[in-house]
Enzyme design. Sequence first.
Site, mmCIF file in Angstrom:
data_model
loop_
_atom_site.group_PDB
_atom_site.id
_atom_site.type_symbol
_atom_site.label_atom_id
_atom_site.label_comp_id
_atom_site.label_asym_id
_atom_site.label_seq_id
_atom_site.Cartn_x
_atom_site.Cartn_y
_atom_site.Cartn_z
ATOM 1 N N ARG A 120 -11.760 -15.148 15.362
ATOM 2 C CA ARG A 120 -10.532 -15.006 15.352
ATOM 3 C C ARG A 120 -9.662 -15.342 14.268
ATOM 4 O O ARG A 120 -9.334 -16.411 13.877
ATOM 5 C CB ARG A 120 -9.891 -15.542 16.679
ATOM 6 N N HIS A 155 0.747 -13.763 13.979
ATOM 7 C CA HIS A 155 0.535 -15.268 14.381
ATOM 8 C C HIS A 155 1.579 -15.977 13.544
ATOM 9 O O HIS A 155 1.546 -16.921 12.617
ATOM 10 C CB HIS A 155 -0.970 -15.624 13.743
ATOM 11 N N GLU A 192 0.877 -16.528 21.089
ATOM 12 C CA GLU A 192 1.928 -17.496 21.521
ATOM 13 C C GLU A 192 3.376 -16.947 21.270
ATOM 14 O O GLU A 192 4.081 -17.564 20.757
ATOM 15 C CB GLU A 192 1.557 -18.658 21.080
ATOM 16 N N ASN A 204 -4.651 -20.307 24.864
ATOM 17 C CA ASN A 204 -4.590 -21.296 24.007
ATOM 18 C C ASN A 204 -4.188 -22.535 24.627
ATOM 19 O O ASN A 204 -3.027 -22.876 25.154
ATOM 20 C CB ASN A 204 -3.588 -21.072 22.927
ATOM 21 N N TYR A 230 -4.124 -26.997 25.038
ATOM 22 C CA TYR A 230 -4.560 -28.286 24.355
ATOM 23 C C TYR A 230 -3.995 -29.533 25.196
ATOM 24 O O TYR A 230 -4.911 -30.451 25.495
ATOM 25 C CB TYR A 230 -3.569 -28.337 23.211
ATOM 26 N N GLU A 256 -7.948 -20.667 21.853
ATOM 27 C CA GLU A 256 -7.826 -22.047 21.178
ATOM 28 C C GLU A 256 -8.012 -23.053 21.876
ATOM 29 O O GLU A 256 -7.761 -23.296 23.137
ATOM 30 C CB GLU A 256 -6.306 -21.866 20.425
HETATM 31 C C1 FCB Z 1 -1.328 -23.444 18.505
HETATM 32 C C2 FCB Z 1 -1.230 -22.478 17.435
HETATM 33 C C3 FCB Z 1 -2.018 -22.651 16.216
HETATM 34 C C4 FCB Z 1 -2.160 -24.122 16.075
HETATM 35 C C5 FCB Z 1 -2.631 -24.932 17.302
HETATM 36 C C6 FCB Z 1 -2.865 -26.500 17.027
HETATM 37 O O1 FCB Z 1 0.077 -23.456 19.275
HETATM 38 O O2 FCB Z 1 -1.178 -21.357 18.097
HETATM 39 O O3 FCB Z 1 -1.630 -21.926 15.139
HETATM 40 O O4 FCB Z 1 -1.317 -24.659 15.224
HETATM 41 O O5 FCB Z 1 -1.520 -24.833 18.186
#
Ligand code: FCB
Length: 479
Positions: free
Chosen positions: A92, A136, A181, A316, A318, A382
């Site tokens: 991607r 992006h 995002e 995405n 985290y 992500e």
């Molecule tokens: C996301 C972004 C990516 C990267 C990660 C850690 O929000 O899409 O570009 O910076 O965080």
Amino acid sequence: MTMTTTRGTLPSLLTEGRAVFPDGFVWGAATASYQIEGAARDDGRGPSVWDTFSRTPGAVAQGHTGDVACDHYHRYAEDVRLMSELGLAAYRFSVAWPRIRPDGSGPVNPRGMDFYDRLVDELAAAGITPYVTLYHWDLPQALEDRGGWTARDTAYRFADYAAAVHARLGDRVRHWTTLNEPWVQAFLGYGSGVHAPGRRDAAASLVAAHHFLLAHGLAAQALREAGAPEIMLVVNTAPVLTPAQIADAAAEPDEADAEAADRVDCLLTRQILDPVLLGTYPATVLEIVERHAGLSHVHDDDLRTIHQPIELVGVNYYSPCVVRSSPGEPANPAYPGSEGIAFPAVEVPVTAMDWPIVPEALSRHLLRLSRDYPDAGLMVTENGAAFDDVVTAGEGAGHVHDDDRTAYLDSHLRAVHAAIEGGADVRGYLVWSLLDNFEWAEGYARRFGIVHVDFATQRRLPKDSALWFREVAGRNGLA
Ligand code: FCB
């Protein structure tokens, strides 16, 4: 109003041992143009808002810019070889709008387009499936000068650009993402100002969010008309939990905390996904938008345009978003309308970004998305972590024994697997990121790659996590 994020218990999951993913599950890695390409002035590329922002004193840690980044623009063939050696089936990447239309709206710059043409051919030769993201965050500066995402016209310019890229790559690319995002660029770019273009204006951020959605809808229409078989929107969605729920998934928040979590969920997730997938804005969002910005920027047919059929939502993930009720608290500038809500730190292990590590939350969130938005499949587009990597001496370029990253990826993949077992329609997992890269406001100090980059020499060194990921992808599961 439903309290979808704050009720229910986390499934008990994260089983140890074997976890086999469904046949056809897609394994790959993700990057973004400004974060890796460099070559900021090559072949007619125009300036983007990130070129401008990174030159603003104090905006990016240590004054870093994406001028050179990973020099991927010149080293793409080597990088594709690396992906192939790592057994990645999918890649991607994003297209830089200012390479294609340097001033945002004028004629197509063929030399900029040629780069992506070469990249797609290189990927095809290596048997790697391209997932193209059209945006992006690197908006052409010329469009920002005309109002950026607060200007309705930007959405139309985006759809034109999307059609131009499809016209060149659509014969070889099947998987198209409109935006990455949109929440982040709307609210960190125009609200809190920690990302480009660095504006701090609640009304502007809410208007920008709507224009992003319009841009998605218009581009999805254009791509579909041009024959794109798969269209995706990628979002930074996360479960909104109270500190008590982080400690004990079964904890029931009191009424005030439940309202706080629900309001933030509306702002973070439902503000974006309800219009796109259900064709409506949540009442809570409309009330906040009207209070800050009025509603004149929301035109009669907009929701119909925004609500296009799409195949996939890219997730995405985290970290969860942690909130609690805190009467008297001013609004968080990234969440206009969040008066009376605190975003506290919690006592769990964190990554080098200080982001709490809570893999179970991903599982619950994927199940919730599949339930609330059944018309679209899901893909983890992500997931990954920054840690303070150390290169140790050894054969060749040495080693990076990043056990912390491998553990993060392993636990999150187990969470994805548990969600699939629970019925979530998750089609693939793309690790963030292939390479250490320009981590936005943090510059190069935060390393997310499964491949280490020595920015002085541009030498690439697969970390232990990359070698582990190759095995996982190769056996379609965890051992
Ligand atoms: C996301 C972004 C990516 C990267 C990660 C850690 O929000 O899409 O570009 O910076 O965080």
